[in-house]
Design a protein around this motif. Structure first.
Motif, short mmCIF file in Angstrom:
data_model
loop_
_atom_site.label_atom_id
_atom_site.label_comp_id
_atom_site.label_asym_id
_atom_site.label_seq_id
_atom_site.Cartn_x
_atom_site.Cartn_y
_atom_site.Cartn_z
N SER A 86 34.46 41.16 59.54
CA SER A 86 34.68 39.93 58.78
C SER A 86 36.04 39.34 59.13
O SER A 86 37.05 40.06 59.15
CB SER A 86 34.61 40.22 57.28
N ALA A 87 36.05 38.04 59.39
CA ALA A 87 37.29 37.34 59.73
C ALA A 87 38.30 37.46 58.60
O ALA A 87 37.95 37.43 57.42
CB ALA A 87 37.00 35.87 60.02
N GLY A 88 39.58 37.60 58.97
CA GLY A 88 40.64 37.72 57.98
C GLY A 88 41.78 36.76 58.24
O GLY A 88 41.74 35.96 59.19
N ASP A 89 42.82 36.85 57.42
CA ASP A 89 44.05 36.06 57.66
C ASP A 89 45.25 36.80 57.07
O ASP A 89 45.97 36.28 56.24
CB ASP A 89 43.93 34.65 57.09
N GLY A 90 45.46 38.02 57.54
CA GLY A 90 46.50 38.86 56.94
C GLY A 90 46.02 39.30 55.57
O GLY A 90 44.86 39.59 55.36
N LEU A 91 46.90 39.34 54.60
CA LEU A 91 46.52 39.65 53.22
C LEU A 91 46.65 38.41 52.33
O LEU A 91 46.80 38.52 51.11
CB LEU A 91 47.39 40.79 52.67
N ARG A 92 46.55 37.22 52.94
CA ARG A 92 46.66 36.00 52.16
C ARG A 92 45.38 35.67 51.41
O ARG A 92 45.41 35.06 50.35
CB ARG A 92 47.04 34.83 53.09
N PHE A 93 44.22 35.99 52.00
CA PHE A 93 42.91 35.68 51.41
C PHE A 93 42.81 34.18 51.10
O PHE A 93 42.40 33.78 50.02
CB PHE A 93 42.67 36.51 50.14
N GLU A 94 43.19 33.36 52.11
CA GLU A 94 43.19 31.92 51.91
C GLU A 94 42.22 31.19 52.83
O GLU A 94 41.35 30.46 52.37
CB GLU A 94 44.61 31.35 52.11
N THR A 95 42.37 31.37 54.15
CA THR A 95 41.54 30.63 55.10
C THR A 95 41.09 31.55 56.21
O THR A 95 41.92 32.13 56.93
CB THR A 95 42.32 29.45 55.71
N THR A 96 39.80 31.70 56.38
CA THR A 96 39.24 32.48 57.47
C THR A 96 38.17 31.65 58.16
O THR A 96 37.56 30.77 57.56
CB THR A 96 38.62 33.80 56.96
N TYR A 97 37.94 31.95 59.44
CA TYR A 97 36.99 31.15 60.20
C TYR A 97 36.47 31.95 61.39
O TYR A 97 37.04 32.97 61.79
CB TYR A 97 37.64 29.85 60.70
N VAL A 98 35.37 31.45 61.95
CA VAL A 98 34.82 32.02 63.18
C VAL A 98 34.88 30.97 64.27
O VAL A 98 34.95 29.76 64.00
CB VAL A 98 33.37 32.52 62.98
N LEU A 99 34.88 31.41 65.53
CA LEU A 99 34.92 30.53 66.68
C LEU A 99 33.57 30.54 67.39
O LEU A 99 32.98 31.60 67.60
CB LEU A 99 36.00 30.97 67.67
N HIS A 100 33.11 29.34 67.75
CA HIS A 100 31.84 29.23 68.47
C HIS A 100 31.89 28.02 69.39
O HIS A 100 31.92 26.88 68.95
CB HIS A 100 30.68 29.09 67.48
N LYS A 101 32.01 28.30 70.69
CA LYS A 101 31.90 27.27 71.72
C LYS A 101 32.78 26.05 71.47
O LYS A 101 32.30 24.92 71.36
CB LYS A 101 30.44 26.84 71.89
#
Length: 385
Positions: free
Chosen positions: A165-180
């Motif tokens: 699962s995508a993360g962002d450190g321990l901020r738990f604010e904004t995560t995303y996946v990359l696709h093309k």
């Protein structure tokens, strides 16, 4: 036998620690051979602009497919890092790939997920003698990974699937996946892979059940929140069980004292991310009323790591490389115990590359505080790599 600290032969790995998304992307992309590469995995430091990273890599790599996600840390050639853009280029000689964007995740439509996954799997032509597997990267704040991976496991029963699962450190604010060339929130990317490299799945943690059982008596499964344990306010009862005050609860306390559930004779961690001002506990995986749970007791983390990564194929060979998905709470515990350099040495020696997650997917289960991955071995004819 090849030096375990040497670079892998069957994948190209590049990392940049340059400041800024565009500069890091340019530096990391220089080492990618566009002609020989089938696809690239990109693991991005938390807090970076995903759209900018995706667009820049798309331009630099001439439209070469790039998949990946934001992370809570990276596992590079130097072990644990926090601010490195990591690229892994998978060569055409050994890999084929088809991708599926699953969007949106919330509200999740299991029939939509099943239909998309089945359709793409059926269209993905099989190469004789090659092996198949799946990789899944999901938005770590969607809270839908449990249903997602169980659905994929059901409809793609003959395909082993591994992911994080995508993360962002321990901020738990904004995560995303990359696709093309684009970044997506509230989405997941499913990769269907074929390879002529033998592989083995791995998955382990460093906890054993204590035998001290308790029951979840009030929970919101949709939001992964627990309000009561044993009929008492959740944070208060959890603090009593682990032997501290409520005001002493912290990410480190949660990491060192996870809650475990038993499923098919195995125990899986249900990690706590935080306690809010009302005394409710937020979890990083599925939770529900009536669950009987037990506290986990940690074992020696370096020894369990070395044992878990001590993998051999049927010829007694070590992996060429391991694609790894390692929970951020493991990294937090390791760093708090000042074991970061020792653990990084183990990861470097075993040639593990990947990222720190908000949860891991393996065997149809979404779990926490584990290291999940795929160990790839050289083909029988070594000169093929």
């Amino acid at each position: 036998m090849r030096d375990m600290r040497s670079n892998p032969t069957c994948v190209a790995v590049s990392a940049s620690r340059a400041v800024g998304e565009a500069s890091a992307a340019r530096n990391a992309a220089r080492d990618i051979d566009l002609e020989d590469t089938c696809f690239v995995l990109a693991f991005v430091p938390g807090g970076w602009d995903g759209a900018l990273v995706a667009q820049t890599l798309d331009e630099l790599l001439g439209g070469l497919p790039v998949f990946g996600c934001s992370t809570a840390g990276q596992i590079t050639m130097q072990g644990y890092e926090t601010d490195a853009l990591l690229l892994m280029a998978f060569p055409k000689a050994h890999f084929r790939c088809a991708s599926v964007l699953l969007d949106p995740l919330k509200p999740l439509s299991a029939p939509m997920i099943a239909t998309k996954a089945q359709s793409h799997a059926q269209k993905f032509q099989h190469t004789a003698g090659w092996h198949r597997l799946g990789l899944i990267f999901a938005d770590g704040l969607s809270k839908q990974e449990d249903i997602l991976i169980s659905t994929l496991e059901t409809v793609l029963a003959d395909l082993p699937i591994f992911g994080g699962s995508a993360g962002d450190g321990l901020r738990f604010e904004t995560t995303y996946v990359l696709h093309k060339g684009q970044a997506y929130q509230n989405a997941a990317v499913l990769l269907l892979l074929e390879t002529d490299l033998p592989f083995q799945g791995i998955g382990f943690d460093h906890f054993l059940p204590t035998g001290s059982k308790f029951i979840i008596t009030d929970a919101d499964p949709e939001e992964r929140k627990v309000f009561e344990i044993n009929g008492a306010p959740a944070a208060q009862e959890y603090a009593r069980l682990v032997g501290c005050r409520v005001d002493q609860l912290s990410p480190l306390v949660f990491a060192e004292n996870p809650m475990l559930i038993e499923y098919k004779n195995n125990h899986y961690v249900r990690a706590i991310s935080d306690a809010d001002e009302t005394g409710a506990l937020s979890f990083m995986a599925a939770i529900d009323d009536g669950l009987i749970m037990t506290l986990g007791q940690g074992q020696e983390i370096i020894r369990t790591l070395e044992n878990g990564l001590d993998i051999r194929d049927d010829k007694g060979r070590s992996p060429d490389f391991i694609l790894g998905f390692d929970c951020v709470l493991r990294k937090l515990e390791i760093e708090q115990k000042q074991l970061g350099r020792a653990v990084s040495d183990v990861l470097e020696t075993a040639r593990v590359f990947g990222f720190n997650t908000y949860g891991e997917q393996h065997c149809g289960v979404h779990m926490n505080q584990t290291l999940v991955g795929v160990a790839f071995f050289e083909p029988d004819q070594r000169n093929m790599c």
